[in-house]
Design a protein around this motif. Structure first.
Motif, short mmCIF file in Angstrom:
data_model
loop_
_atom_site.label_atom_id
_atom_site.label_comp_id
_atom_site.label_asym_id
_atom_site.label_seq_id
_atom_site.Cartn_x
_atom_site.Cartn_y
_atom_site.Cartn_z
N ARG A 3 -17.01 6.95 -2.53
CA ARG A 3 -16.26 7.47 -1.38
C ARG A 3 -16.29 8.99 -1.42
O ARG A 3 -16.45 9.60 -2.47
CB ARG A 3 -14.82 6.99 -1.42
CG ARG A 3 -14.74 5.49 -1.29
CD ARG A 3 -13.32 5.06 -1.13
NE ARG A 3 -13.38 3.87 -0.30
CZ ARG A 3 -12.47 3.52 0.57
NH1 ARG A 3 -11.41 4.22 0.75
NH2 ARG A 3 -12.62 2.43 1.28
N SER A 4 -16.05 9.58 -0.27
CA SER A 4 -16.03 11.03 -0.18
C SER A 4 -14.64 11.56 -0.51
O SER A 4 -13.66 10.81 -0.55
CB SER A 4 -16.42 11.47 1.24
OG SER A 4 -15.39 11.14 2.15
N GLY A 5 -14.56 12.86 -0.69
CA GLY A 5 -13.27 13.50 -0.89
C GLY A 5 -12.37 13.31 0.32
O GLY A 5 -11.16 13.13 0.18
N ALA A 6 -12.96 13.33 1.50
CA ALA A 6 -12.18 13.12 2.72
C ALA A 6 -11.60 11.70 2.74
O ALA A 6 -10.46 11.50 3.17
CB ALA A 6 -13.04 13.36 3.96
N ASP A 7 -12.39 10.73 2.27
CA ASP A 7 -11.89 9.35 2.20
C ASP A 7 -10.68 9.27 1.26
O ASP A 7 -9.70 8.59 1.57
CB ASP A 7 -12.98 8.40 1.69
CG ASP A 7 -14.07 8.13 2.71
OD1 ASP A 7 -13.83 8.32 3.92
OD2 ASP A 7 -15.17 7.72 2.28
N LEU A 8 -10.76 9.96 0.13
CA LEU A 8 -9.64 9.97 -0.80
C LEU A 8 -8.39 10.56 -0.15
O LEU A 8 -7.30 9.99 -0.24
CB LEU A 8 -9.99 10.76 -2.07
CG LEU A 8 -8.85 10.97 -3.06
CD1 LEU A 8 -8.32 9.63 -3.57
CD2 LEU A 8 -9.31 11.85 -4.21
N GLY A 14 -2.79 7.64 3.99
CA GLY A 14 -2.49 6.29 4.47
C GLY A 14 -1.43 5.61 3.61
O GLY A 14 -0.56 4.91 4.12
N GLY A 15 -1.48 5.82 2.30
CA GLY A 15 -0.46 5.27 1.42
C GLY A 15 0.91 5.86 1.72
O GLY A 15 1.90 5.13 1.82
N ARG A 17 1.84 7.20 4.58
CA ARG A 17 2.24 6.73 5.91
C ARG A 17 2.73 5.28 5.87
O ARG A 17 3.72 4.94 6.52
CB ARG A 17 1.05 6.89 6.87
CG ARG A 17 1.33 6.54 8.30
CD ARG A 17 2.27 7.58 8.91
NE ARG A 17 2.74 7.16 10.20
CZ ARG A 17 2.36 7.68 11.35
NH1 ARG A 17 1.51 8.66 11.37
NH2 ARG A 17 2.86 7.23 12.47
N THR A 18 2.06 4.44 5.10
CA THR A 18 2.46 3.05 4.99
C THR A 18 3.86 2.94 4.40
O THR A 18 4.71 2.20 4.91
CB THR A 18 1.45 2.27 4.11
OG1 THR A 18 0.17 2.31 4.75
CG2 THR A 18 1.88 0.84 3.90
N LEU A 19 4.13 3.68 3.33
CA LEU A 19 5.46 3.65 2.72
C LEU A 19 6.52 4.20 3.67
O LEU A 19 7.58 3.60 3.84
CB LEU A 19 5.46 4.46 1.42
CG LEU A 19 4.77 3.82 0.22
CD1 LEU A 19 4.66 4.82 -0.92
CD2 LEU A 19 5.51 2.58 -0.23
N VAL A 20 6.24 5.33 4.31
CA VAL A 20 7.23 5.95 5.19
C VAL A 20 7.49 5.07 6.41
O VAL A 20 8.65 4.86 6.79
CB VAL A 20 6.78 7.37 5.60
CG1 VAL A 20 7.64 7.91 6.72
CG2 VAL A 20 6.84 8.30 4.40
N ASP A 21 6.45 4.55 7.03
CA ASP A 21 6.65 3.70 8.20
C ASP A 21 7.46 2.45 7.84
O ASP A 21 8.35 2.05 8.60
CB ASP A 21 5.31 3.29 8.82
CG ASP A 21 4.61 4.43 9.55
OD1 ASP A 21 5.23 5.50 9.75
OD2 ASP A 21 3.43 4.24 9.92
N SER A 22 7.18 1.87 6.69
CA SER A 22 7.94 0.70 6.25
C SER A 22 9.39 1.07 5.98
O SER A 22 10.31 0.33 6.34
CB SER A 22 7.31 0.09 5.00
OG SER A 22 6.03 -0.41 5.28
#
Length: 157
Positions: A3-8, A14-15, A17-22
């Motif tokens: 994966r690229s640095g941007a993917d990381l 995303g992690g 955002r997932t925690l905050v949205d939940s």
């Protein structure tokens, strides 16, 4: 597949955002509608001594006007109040109310439950290893609220 640095960066975002949205959804279900991360950040800064709009703005690296708008929202919801300054009767200082502390404690409990869910999905050992590696990469205090530009959007929501 490599994966690229941007993917990381996107996976980490995303992690978050997932925690905050939940957490936002769980808090709303618990009766705390419209709680946003910035509200927690502001209340924590106020509890730690940012007792004016100017000081809150400095601690959150936003304008005094943005801090004042956030304070107005927190006051409207009963999470923050003003009290006379014991050192200067002309001055009012911000304080987190018992309800504000309750919101923060409830949020902490929600995040603890979400962490447990992640541990159930990938295993407690794997999650602990992930946290250890992230601590190595970003340091023991991953976000400093007094770092310029740590948050790029307006606080008044």
């Amino acid at each position: 597949m490599s994966r690229s640095g941007a993917d990381l960066a996107l996976l980490l975002l995303g992690g978050f955002r997932t925690l905050v949205d939940s957490a936002i959804a769980e808090l709303a279900a618990s009766g705390y509608e419209d709680v946003r991360p910035v509200h927690d950040f502001a209340m924590r800064a106020i509890a730690a001594g940012a007792d004016t709009a100017s000081e809150l703005g400095r601690r959150l690296s936003v304008t005094k006007q943005s801090a004042a708008r956030t304070i107005a929202v927190l006051q409207e919801r009963g999470w923050v109040t003003t009290a006379p300054d014991p050192r200067d009767a002309r001055r009012k200082r911000l304080e987190v109310t018992p309800l504000g502390f309750e919101v923060m404690r409830t949020g902490e409990a929600v995040f603890d439950r979400l962490r447990e869910e992640w541990a159930a999905k990938i295993g407690a050992t794997e999650l602990a290893t992930l946290e250890k590696h992230l601590t190595t990469l970003v340091g023991p205090q991953p976000v400093r609220f007094d770092s310029p530009g740590w948050m790029a959007h307006d606080l008044g929501e």
